[in-house]
Design a protein around this motif. Structure first.
Motif, PDB file in Angstrom:
ATOM      1  N   ASP A  99       0.869  -1.159   0.000  1.00  0.00           N
ATOM      2  CA  ASP A  99       0.000   0.000   0.000  1.00  0.00           C
ATOM      3  C   ASP A  99       0.922   1.229   0.000  1.00  0.00           C
ATOM      4  O   ASP A  99       2.089   1.126   0.387  1.00  0.00           O
ATOM      5  CB  ASP A  99      -0.853  -0.037   1.276  1.00  0.00           C
ATOM      6  CG  ASP A  99      -1.642   1.228   1.461  1.00  0.00           C
ATOM      7  OD1 ASP A  99      -2.455   1.541   0.595  1.00  0.00           O
ATOM      8  OD2 ASP A  99      -1.419   1.919   2.482  1.00  0.00           O
ATOM      9  N   ASP A 113      -0.079   5.153   0.755  1.00  0.00           N
ATOM     10  CA  ASP A 113      -0.329   6.115   1.838  1.00  0.00           C
ATOM     11  C   ASP A 113      -0.332   5.419   3.185  1.00  0.00           C
ATOM     12  O   ASP A 113      -1.170   4.544   3.432  1.00  0.00           O
ATOM     13  CB  ASP A 113      -1.703   6.780   1.651  1.00  0.00           C
ATOM     14  CG  ASP A 113      -1.768   7.632   0.403  1.00  0.00           C
ATOM     15  OD1 ASP A 113      -0.903   8.490   0.244  1.00  0.00           O
ATOM     16  OD2 ASP A 113      -2.690   7.431  -0.394  1.00  0.00           O
ATOM     17  N   GLY A 114       0.583   5.801   4.056  1.00  0.00           N
ATOM     18  CA  GLY A 114       0.601   5.229   5.399  1.00  0.00           C
ATOM     19  C   GLY A 114       1.494   4.007   5.532  1.00  0.00           C
ATOM     20  O   GLY A 114       1.698   3.517   6.635  1.00  0.00           O
ATOM     21  N   GLU A 145      -0.369  -3.459   4.558  1.00  0.00           N
ATOM     22  CA  GLU A 145      -1.435  -2.446   4.635  1.00  0.00           C
ATOM     23  C   GLU A 145      -1.511  -1.719   5.976  1.00  0.00           C
ATOM     24  O   GLU A 145      -1.235  -2.314   7.013  1.00  0.00           O
ATOM     25  CB  GLU A 145      -2.785  -3.137   4.420  1.00  0.00           C
ATOM     26  CG  GLU A 145      -3.370  -2.980   3.045  1.00  0.00           C
ATOM     27  CD  GLU A 145      -3.802  -1.554   2.697  1.00  0.00           C
ATOM     28  OE1 GLU A 145      -3.904  -0.704   3.590  1.00  0.00           O
ATOM     29  OE2 GLU A 145      -4.049  -1.299   1.517  1.00  0.00           O
ATOM     30  N   ASP A 146      -1.941  -0.450   5.917  1.00  0.00           N
ATOM     31  CA  ASP A 146      -2.158   0.320   7.157  1.00  0.00           C
ATOM     32  C   ASP A 146      -3.647   0.585   7.380  1.00  0.00           C
ATOM     33  O   ASP A 146      -4.000   1.308   8.306  1.00  0.00           O
ATOM     34  CB  ASP A 146      -1.439   1.672   7.092  1.00  0.00           C
ATOM     35  CG  ASP A 146      -2.131   2.628   6.151  1.00  0.00           C
ATOM     36  OD1 ASP A 146      -2.533   2.193   5.052  1.00  0.00           O
ATOM     37  OD2 ASP A 146      -2.307   3.804   6.520  1.00  0.00           O
TER      38      ASP A 146
HETATM   39 MG    MG Z   1      -2.884   3.239   3.167  1.00  0.00          MG
END
Ligand code: MG
Ligand code: B16
Length: 214
Positions: free
Chosen positions: A10, A12-13, A171-172
């Protein structure tokens, strides 16, 4: 983990902290519309598409009603704020830990891909000199259905020519872990998602990937 050949990240983050820029940009828009919007509310937007994020924000204040055209206009406005923040990014926004871990995994023969809901993915990867660290990029421009739908991860696997069964996702977001589960990939919960029941594996530090994948 022995059968895993492909790692799908992923954006973002996970690779970067662009999640904070999303918050600041949505906050600017919410303030203009007179909607109270907090960092806690922002957690619900992780991994979710731009238009779905807007619907979540609008649901915070039933008094604010927008037509479909107005929704498109304000989502564009938010994206313009967001792009202004993104323009400040440079390669130094990626930690050494992330760069070194990606390089090491690749050296060991793993195929690396990005699977992000964001339509700004390529711009972000270019600005931070990350593009060449990956074998394929699947993003918000390649899909019809955003996370928690598995489409973006299945696309990433397709782009690198791997079966879903040999892929793991980092993943976040809860929505992202749900998408990884639906894709029948190993779901690795990291950062904001650390401790989530939806994760098959909990990842405390990014560099732990290097130990997880020999
Ligand atoms: Mg994310
Ligand atoms: P954009 P990810 C997601 O990226 C973000 O987590 C989410 O907050 C955002 O709304 C979505 O991308 C769409 O982004 O407006 O840039 O197209 O976490 O899937 O990498």
């Amino acid at each position: 983990m022995k059968n895993i050949k492909g790692l799908i990240f992923d954006l973002d983050g996970v690779l970067l902290s662009t999640d904070h820029f999303h918050y600041l940009a949505w906050k600017k828009l919410a303030d203009r519309l007179g909607i109270e919007f907090t960092e806690k509310d922002n957690e619900r937007l992780r991994g979710v598409s731009r238009m779905e994020s807007l619907e979540i924000i609008l649901s915070l204040d039933p008094l604010v009603k927008l037509s479909e055209d107005e929704k498109v206009a304000v989502a564009t406005e938010k994206n313009e704020h967001y792009r202004e923040y993104l323009k400040t990014m440079t390669p130094t926004d990626v930690s050494d830990e992330v760069r070194e871990t990606l390089a090491s995994l690749r050296k060991k023969g793993y195929t690396l891909a990005v699977g992000s809901s964001s339509k700004n993915t390529r711009f972000i990867l270019e600005r931070t000199a990350l593009t060449d660290c990956f074998d394929a990029i699947a993003d918000g421009n390649d899909i019809k259905n955003s996370k928690p739908d598995p489409e973006v991860f299945l696309k990433a696997a397709e782009f690198v020519g791997l079966d879903a069964s040999v892929c793991a996702v980092i993943e976040d977001a809860e929505a992202g872990l749900e998408a990884a589960n639906a894709a029948k990939m190993v779901a690795i919960a990291y950062a904001s998602a650390y401790g989530s029941k939806l994760g098959d594996v909990q990842l405390e530090k990014f560099s732990d990937l290097d130990r997880l994948f020999k």
